[in-house]
Design an enzyme around this catalytic site. Structure first.
Site, short mmCIF file in Angstrom:
data_model
loop_
_atom_site.label_atom_id
_atom_site.label_comp_id
_atom_site.label_asym_id
_atom_site.label_seq_id
_atom_site.Cartn_x
_atom_site.Cartn_y
_atom_site.Cartn_z
N TYR A 1 -7.10 6.04 2.42
CA TYR A 1 -6.18 5.16 3.16
C TYR A 1 -6.85 4.58 4.41
O TYR A 1 -6.87 3.38 4.62
CB TYR A 1 -4.94 5.96 3.54
N GLY B 1 -7.31 -14.64 0.04
CA GLY B 1 -7.69 -15.81 -0.78
C GLY B 1 -6.50 -16.75 -0.95
O GLY B 1 -6.66 -17.98 -0.84
N SER C 1 0.85 -1.21 0.00
CA SER C 1 0.00 0.00 0.00
C SER C 1 0.88 1.24 0.00
O SER C 1 1.92 1.25 0.65
CB SER C 1 -0.88 0.07 1.26
#
Ligand code: UDP
Length: 308
Positions: A142, A99, A72
């Site tokens: 954010y 996942g 990020s």
């Protein structure tokens, strides 16, 4: 697997994992990361780099034991420029990383943030404080992405029984922050090294608490190996005003810079300090490197970049 492993914290984490005998796969799209941070692992058979956006489908052959989701933008300057990518990596990217962890039966750690507390009305911030966030302000992309990411990690824990960990990272600094990262420590150091004015935003009385990267990474490593799926603050509880920080940087660099005041950005939190009682109890962890020492190391590293 370390997503965002070419970034400031991700690359330091990759170093620590390799040092402790793990094999490491780094995934990064290099939006804010830099392969220079990993160049010293070139040729290491325990290490692999994959150039990919974590929001796309992740395919990895073989066993994966731990997924560390660090991808990020993290500097307010970056996420202001990249609001959609910031929202996507926190939401879609977290979904893909979760996942993968589920598919591999791996343990998952989310690099969350003190920004989930917003401009906090509770001080110091404990993990059970829900925060004070403006969803449509400049930091919303954010803050809300990370809040969503925490909710998603908890949902995977509850629904799929996934082993999840959430670290709320407070202000951290050290070598490998980009000179023009925009965050306060590299900004002040860069200005001081050039004897240019130090730009203090607002009246400089807002506070932050700065943790040296090595302390932080050690705490996060311990958290991954711990047994708690609840969020844990990791940061240094020594609180400074931005004016105090400016003076500390001027002293440490021996600079002739003076302080100038610039407008305070919208929604800039007025105070921030972690309550680290939970980390102390759960991880037997607390930071060791004082600001003066960490600044010395960071200044030495940034000096080499500043000359360029
Ligand atoms: N700040 C400052 N001068 C700068 C950059 C930042 O005074 O050149 C202030 C900023 O307004 C904030 C604090 O330093 O109050 C920490 O900012 P940073 O961007 O490092 O991260 P934040 O903790 O706000 O996410």
């Amino acid at each position: 697997m370390v997503t965002g492993g070419a970034g400031f914290l991700g690359s330091h984490l990759a170093d620590l994992l390799l040092e402790r005998g793990h094999r490491v796969v780094v995934l990064d799209n290099l939006v804010t990361g830099n392969v220079d941070n990993l160049a010293h692992h070139a040729g290491n058979r325990q290490f692999r780099f994959i150039y990919q956006d974590v929001t796309e489908y992740l395919f990895l052959e073989g066993r994966v034991d731990y997924v560390w989701h660090f991808a990020s933008p993290a500097s307010p300057v970056d996420y202001l420029e990249l609001p959609i990518q910031t929202l996507k990596v926190g939401s879609l990217g977290t979904h893909k990383a979760l996942g993968l962890a589920k598919h591999k039966g791996a343990r998952f750690l989310l690099a969350s943030t003190s920004e989930v507390y917003g401009d906090p009305a509770v001080h110091p911030q404990t993990e059970d404080y829900w925060g004070h966030v403006n969803p449509i302000g400049p930091r919303g992309c954010y803050d809300e992405a990370k809040r969503f990411a925490e909710a998603l990690a908890m949902a995977y824990h509850k629904e799929h029984g996934l082993e999840t960990r959430i670290v709320r990272i407070f202000n951290t600094y050290g070598p490998r922050m980009r000179l023009r990262d925009g965050r306060v420590v590299p900004s002040f150091i860069s200005q001081a090294l050039k004897n240019r004015p130090i730009t203090v935003f607002g009246d400089g009385r807002q506070t932050r608490s700065f943790c040296y990267y090595s302390d932080l990474i050690e705490g996060i490593y311990r958290l991954m190996l711990s047994e708690s799926h609840l969020p844990v603050n990791i940061g240094n509880p020594t609180e400074k005003t931005m004016l105090e920080l400016a003076r500390a940087v001027i002293t440490a660099t021996g600079s002739r810079s003076r302080v100038v005041f610039r407008p305070l950005p919208q929604d800039d939190p007025k105070q921030r300090r972690p309550d680290i009682t939970r980390a102390r109890r759960l991880l037997d962890w607390e930071p060791r490197i004082p600001l003066e020492e960490g600044l010395r190391q960071t200044i030495a590293w940034l000096s080499t970049k500043n000359a360029i």
